[in-house]
Design an enzyme around this catalytic site. Structure first.
Site, PDB file in Angstrom:
ATOM      1  N   GLY A   1      25.035  -7.780  19.293  1.00 16.79           N
ATOM      2  CA  GLY A   1      23.923  -7.147  20.001  1.00 16.79           C
ATOM      3  C   GLY A   1      23.372  -8.063  21.092  1.00 16.79           C
ATOM      4  O   GLY A   1      22.760  -9.082  20.788  1.00 16.79           O
TER       5      GLY A   1
ATOM      6  N   ASP B   1       5.209  -0.209  15.467  1.00 11.86           N
ATOM      7  CA  ASP B   1       6.663   0.036  15.397  1.00 11.86           C
ATOM      8  C   ASP B   1       7.035   1.230  14.525  1.00 11.86           C
ATOM      9  O   ASP B   1       8.148   1.754  14.641  1.00 11.86           O
ATOM     10  CB  ASP B   1       7.382  -1.204  14.817  1.00 11.86           C
ATOM     11  CG  ASP B   1       7.446  -2.359  15.798  1.00 11.86           C
ATOM     12  OD1 ASP B   1       6.833  -2.259  16.871  1.00 11.86           O
ATOM     13  OD2 ASP B   1       8.124  -3.358  15.486  1.00 11.86           O
TER      14      ASP B   1
ATOM     15  N   ALA C   1       4.664  -5.654  20.290  1.00 16.11           N
ATOM     16  CA  ALA C   1       3.408  -6.024  19.640  1.00 16.11           C
ATOM     17  C   ALA C   1       2.205  -5.483  20.410  1.00 16.11           C
ATOM     18  O   ALA C   1       1.283  -4.901  19.820  1.00 16.11           O
ATOM     19  CB  ALA C   1       3.328  -7.548  19.538  1.00 16.11           C
TER      20      ALA C   1
ATOM     21  N   HIS D   1      -1.794 -19.397  47.864  1.00 19.93           N
ATOM     22  CA  HIS D   1      -0.546 -20.011  48.304  1.00 19.93           C
ATOM     23  C   HIS D   1      -0.590 -21.495  47.969  1.00 19.93           C
ATOM     24  O   HIS D   1      -1.602 -22.139  48.224  1.00 19.93           O
ATOM     25  CB  HIS D   1      -0.381 -19.835  49.817  1.00 19.93           C
ATOM     26  CG  HIS D   1       0.822 -20.554  50.348  1.00 19.93           C
ATOM     27  ND1 HIS D   1       2.103 -20.071  50.150  1.00 19.93           N
ATOM     28  CD2 HIS D   1       0.944 -21.719  51.044  1.00 19.93           C
ATOM     29  CE1 HIS D   1       2.963 -20.909  50.721  1.00 19.93           C
ATOM     30  NE2 HIS D   1       2.291 -21.918  51.266  1.00 19.93           N
TER      31      HIS D   1
ATOM     32  N   GLY E   1       0.813  -1.214   0.000  1.00 21.54           N
ATOM     33  CA  GLY E   1       0.000   0.000   0.000  1.00 21.54           C
ATOM     34  C   GLY E   1       0.847   1.264   0.000  1.00 21.54           C
ATOM     35  O   GLY E   1       1.929   1.300   0.592  1.00 21.54           O
TER      36      GLY E   1
ATOM     37  N   GLY F   1      20.892  -7.547  23.064  1.00 19.41           N
ATOM     38  CA  GLY F   1      19.598  -6.974  23.440  1.00 19.41           C
ATOM     39  C   GLY F   1      18.572  -8.082  23.569  1.00 19.41           C
ATOM     40  O   GLY F   1      18.913  -9.256  23.799  1.00 19.41           O
ATOM     41  N   VAL F   2      17.305  -7.710  23.389  1.00 22.21           N
ATOM     42  CA  VAL F   2      16.203  -8.656  23.589  1.00 22.21           C
ATOM     43  C   VAL F   2      16.327  -9.861  22.640  1.00 22.21           C
ATOM     44  O   VAL F   2      16.298 -11.019  23.065  1.00 22.21           O
ATOM     45  CB  VAL F   2      14.853  -7.935  23.367  1.00 22.21           C
ATOM     46  CG1 VAL F   2      13.703  -8.875  23.610  1.00 22.21           C
ATOM     47  CG2 VAL F   2      14.747  -6.713  24.252  1.00 22.21           C
TER      48      VAL F   2
END
Ligand code: NAD
Length: 478
Positions: free
Chosen positions: A188, A319, A327, A451, A122, A190-191
């Protein structure tokens, strides 16, 4: 008139498809444009998350965790297992089946909600027209009252490690190997680097992560970050900080890396390399120049607090706009935009968006870190409860880590919750609700938790913020 819609959503990931479904539920004639081609070579829905991100990585994390538990923990539970073998190709096939079912699930949902799927790319034209170009290059133009961009992000590439067909890959490429490389390098820590590093370490790779920054996981509360570094290192991940890759040469299937750190230049040879140094918004060529859609230098579409761009009736979510690339953040923005188009009131509370790293233990957090509170000068108290004191975690043989609750000293309001520990991605939901409802540590203290559960550690940490935890000795922290 044909080709006319109330809403056209561009992008079918968790931001776009959620927006489209909600718009349709609210009675709008809705179309969704997407051109993602799946592993089978056919157009698929669900975007990065369902096809090459959240879902496939979790499938592999679950399979490899099950394997590691059998190998490492059976004995502790009194179970003896003679021979354990692992079929990586079968794991990948299982992952592919899950991916296929998730993306076809999205397709079913769109159908059930009467959202039209326009297969192609698009592009916004003036006067709120959208040009859709299919894979054969055929274009068709549609008119819409409202347009929502949800075009997502793609992995950042770096000149010092250009991707190859199979040896140097990005996060998507590292989900399809049918065997574990002997030596795996990751640029990297990172995540993505930590999640994929965990998958392949469990399957036998020697994993080295080269991280340019001198602090490990700087976005994470550093008490949690330091514990994470300790635990991941003891699991066998070789994490090298302040390490900047300067070149990579592939010779006879081996990647020879050069990197520099404060001690000088070093070399490292690996059999495979994953580059995961962040993601960038997908905003190239999404609008004709004469539309004057405002895109910043980082490639993010400029939006206001309600995700409306500089063009009235044109929105952007997920993003491709400011905020964390998560997400659930994109989905929530999708809902809010749909509601606002319908004339309803809605907003995203950006202060209560959870983050999770799906390693083991999982790292989950919401709200402010202790470092942020120190920097802003806010007067706070902290309560920390270790999983070592949790009966349930001990019974699970999974008692590493802690829950940390940060509260405002005067108002008692919960400012942040940070967890490293088993299933913390589930516990964090309770903390998110506490923040969303503007809860105090007293609210959590006076709530009854079942518990024995892992969630009790959150209860105890909230009690601890006020010096009244029951199952540990309360100590002054500052
Ligand atoms: P990231 O930002 O989490 O980590 C990238 C790391 O690479 C950083 O620590 C950075 O310092 C380092 N780096 C950058 N350039 C480097 C270089 N030249 N040499 C060495 N290190 C370098 O990015 P990511 O892991 O690629 O993930 C991308 C996005 O996707 C993130 O926004 C993340 O939140 C999101 N994501 C989320 C999840 C999840 O929610 N569990 C999972 C995967 C991805």
């Amino acid at each position: 008139m044909a080709n006319e819609y109330n809403v056209i959503v561009i992008g079918g990931g968790p931001a776009g498809y959620v927006a489209a479904i909600r718009c349709a539920q609210l009675g709008m004639n809705t179309a969704l444009v997407d051109d993602f081609i799946g592993k089978q070579g056919k157009p698929v829905l669900g975007g990065t998350c369902a096809n090459v991100g959240c879902i496939p990585s979790k499938a592999l994390l679950e399979s490899t965790e099950a394997y590691e538990n059998i190998v490492k923990s059976s004995k502790v539970h009194g179970i003896s297992v003679n021979e354990v073998t692992v079929d990586v190709a079968a794991m990948v096939t299982r992952k592919d089946k899950i991916v296929a079912s998730m993306s076809s699930g999205v397709e079913q949902l769109l159908k059930a909600n009467k959202v039209t799927w326009l297969k192609g790319r698009g592009r916004l034209l003036p006067e709120k027209q959208v040009e859709v170009t299919d894979h054969k290059g055929k274009t068709k133009t549609y008119q819409s009252e409202n347009i929502i961009f949800a075009t997502g992000s793609s992995p950042v590439e770096i000149p010092s490690a250009p991707l190859t067909d199979d040896v140097i890959v990005n996060s998507s490429g590292a989900l399809d190997w049918d065997s574990a490389p002997k030596r795996l390098g990751i640029i990297g820590a990172g995540v993505i680097g930590l999640e994929l590093g965990t998958v392949w370490r469990r399957l036998g790779s020697e994993v080295t992560l080269l991280e340019a920054q001198d602090i490990f996981l700087p976005m994470v509360d550093q008490e949690i970050g330091k514990e994470a570094l300790r635990q991941f290192s003891s699991q066998g991940l070789d994490i090298r900080l302040s390490a900047r890759v300067t070149s990579s040469i592939v010779e006879k299937g081996v990647v020879n890396l050069t990197y520099s750190d404060p001690e000088g230049e070093h070399t490292l040879s690996v059999d495979r390399l994953i580059v995961c140094v962040g993601r960038r918004p997908c905003s190239e060529n999404i609008a004709a120049p004469e539309t004057d859609l405002l895109i910043d230098e980082g490639g993010f579409i400029h939006v206001d607090d309600n995700c409306e761009t500089n063009l009235p009736g044109v929105y952007a979510i997920g993003d491709v706009v400011r905020g964390p690339m998560l997400a659930h953040k994109g989905s929530e923005e999708g809902i809010v935009v749909a509601e606002r188009i319908a004339g309803n009131h809605a907003h995203v509370n950006y202060d209560a968006i959870p983050s999770v790293i799906y390693t083991h233990p999982e790292i989950s957090w919401v709200g402010k870190t202790e470092e942020e509170l120190k920097a802003s000068g806010e007067d706070y108290n902290a309560g920390v409860f270790p999983f070592a004191a949790s009966g349930r975690a001990r019974a699970m043989n999974d008692a590493n880590g802690m829950v940390k609750v940060l509260i405002n000293k005067q108002t008692d309001r919960i400012l942040g919750v940070h967890i490293i520990g088993p299933q913390s991605s589930e516990i964090i939901g309770q903390a998110v609700m506490a923040l969303e409802f503007e809860g105090t540590s007293e609210d959590i203290a006076s709530t009854v938790f079942a518990h024995p559960t892992l969630s009790e550690a959150f209860h105890e940490a909230a009690l601890g913020a006020d010096g009244r935890a029951i199952h540990i000795v309360n100590k002054k922290r500052k």
